[in-house]
Design an enzyme around this catalytic site. Structure first.
Site, mmCIF file in Angstrom:
data_model
loop_
_atom_site.group_PDB
_atom_site.id
_atom_site.type_symbol
_atom_site.label_atom_id
_atom_site.label_comp_id
_atom_site.label_asym_id
_atom_site.label_seq_id
_atom_site.Cartn_x
_atom_site.Cartn_y
_atom_site.Cartn_z
ATOM 1 N N ALA A 11 0.870 -1.179 0.000
ATOM 2 C CA ALA A 11 0.000 0.000 0.000
ATOM 3 C C ALA A 11 0.906 1.228 0.000
ATOM 4 C CB ALA A 11 -0.911 0.002 1.225
ATOM 5 N N GLN B 150 0.620 4.131 1.118
ATOM 6 C CA GLN B 150 0.642 4.937 2.332
ATOM 7 C C GLN B 150 1.272 4.201 3.516
ATOM 8 O OE1 GLN B 150 -1.881 3.171 1.290
ATOM 9 N NE2 GLN B 150 -3.529 2.910 2.776
ATOM 10 N N SER B 151 1.783 3.000 3.287
ATOM 11 C CA SER B 151 2.380 2.201 4.358
ATOM 12 C C SER B 151 3.854 2.548 4.546
ATOM 13 C CB SER B 151 2.259 0.711 4.027
ATOM 14 O OG SER B 151 3.188 -0.057 4.752
ATOM 15 N N PRO B 152 4.265 2.933 5.761
ATOM 16 C CA PRO B 152 5.679 3.230 5.977
ATOM 17 C C PRO B 152 6.551 1.991 5.831
ATOM 18 C CG PRO B 152 4.515 3.163 8.074
ATOM 19 C CD PRO B 152 3.477 3.086 6.995
ATOM 20 N N SER C 279 5.988 -0.529 3.764
ATOM 21 C CA SER C 279 6.178 -0.720 2.325
ATOM 22 C C SER C 279 7.265 0.226 1.817
ATOM 23 C CB SER C 279 4.868 -0.462 1.567
ATOM 24 O OG SER C 279 3.872 -1.416 1.899
#
EC number: 5.99.1.4
Length: 200
Positions: free
Chosen positions: A10, A12-14, A16
């Site tokens: 995703a 917006q995932s830190p 990731s």
């Protein structure tokens, strides 16, 4: 025939973000093809029993900030653990990335993904805003307005839903999630094991 790494993430995932550039580097080193699949985290959490950040207990939220700072320092990857715009939804960014993949190919979409993640986690850019995404795509050398328009098509929406459904069917419950030769790996802190799988 080269290996394939399915990459569920995703934008917006830190987590990731922390693993994104490293995955690309490993894939290039071992000549592995990345099959990138941005997914809808809200749907994933509903299916897998996870909680969005705002609904997690205070002690878990507090420890998350500790871990974000720790990993940022450990990896040497800049990150503001409390960005100006909370990571509520990655839908618009995910669909722009899918549009880039369909229009320009995986490598271009991976590069754009990295730029979007970095803009969100280091420059307080609002990646839920279409004008911001258009500007980021323009900076990456693409026609941002055209990509934005493409991201709103039924084909892109269908692909986004398909990726999310595939993740749920594959028992994915968090991001980033990597699958190599049918073996799942959850989290950027499992990239060492992903590398070992690439070597086999």
């Amino acid at each position: 025939m080269s290996k394939v790494c399915e990459y569920y993430f995703a934008p917006q995932s830190p987590w990731s973000y922390f693993g994104h550039a490293r995955l690309i580097e490993l894939a290039k080193r071992y000549e592995v093809q990345i099959d990138m699949k941005p997914i809808d985290l809200s749907q994933l959490y509903n299916a897998a029993g996870g909680l969005p950040l705002a609904k997690r207990p205070p002690q878990r939220q507090a420890y998350r900030l500790v871990e974000l700072r720790r990993w940022s320092e450990h990896l040497g990857v800049p990150l503001n653990p409390q960005p100006k715009f909370p990571p509520l939804s990655g839908d618009a960014a995910a669909k722009l990335i899918i549009a880039a993949k369909l229009t320009h190919g995986t490598d271009a979409a991976l590069a754009l993904t990295g730029q979007i993640m970095q803009a969100f986690w280091t420059a307080d850019c609002n990646i839920m805003d279409s004008a911001t995404l258009i500007a980021l795509a323009n900076e990456a050398g693409y026609d941002g307005a055209a990509l934005s328009k493409a991201s709103e098509t039924a084909a892109v929406q269908k692909t986004y839903e398909q990726f999310t459904s595939e993740a749920i069917a594959a028992n994915v419950f968090g991001v980033p999630w990597y699958v190599v030769d049918g073996e799942p790996f959850w989290g950027q802190d499992r990239l060492e094991f992903v590398e070992a799988a690439f070597k086999k």
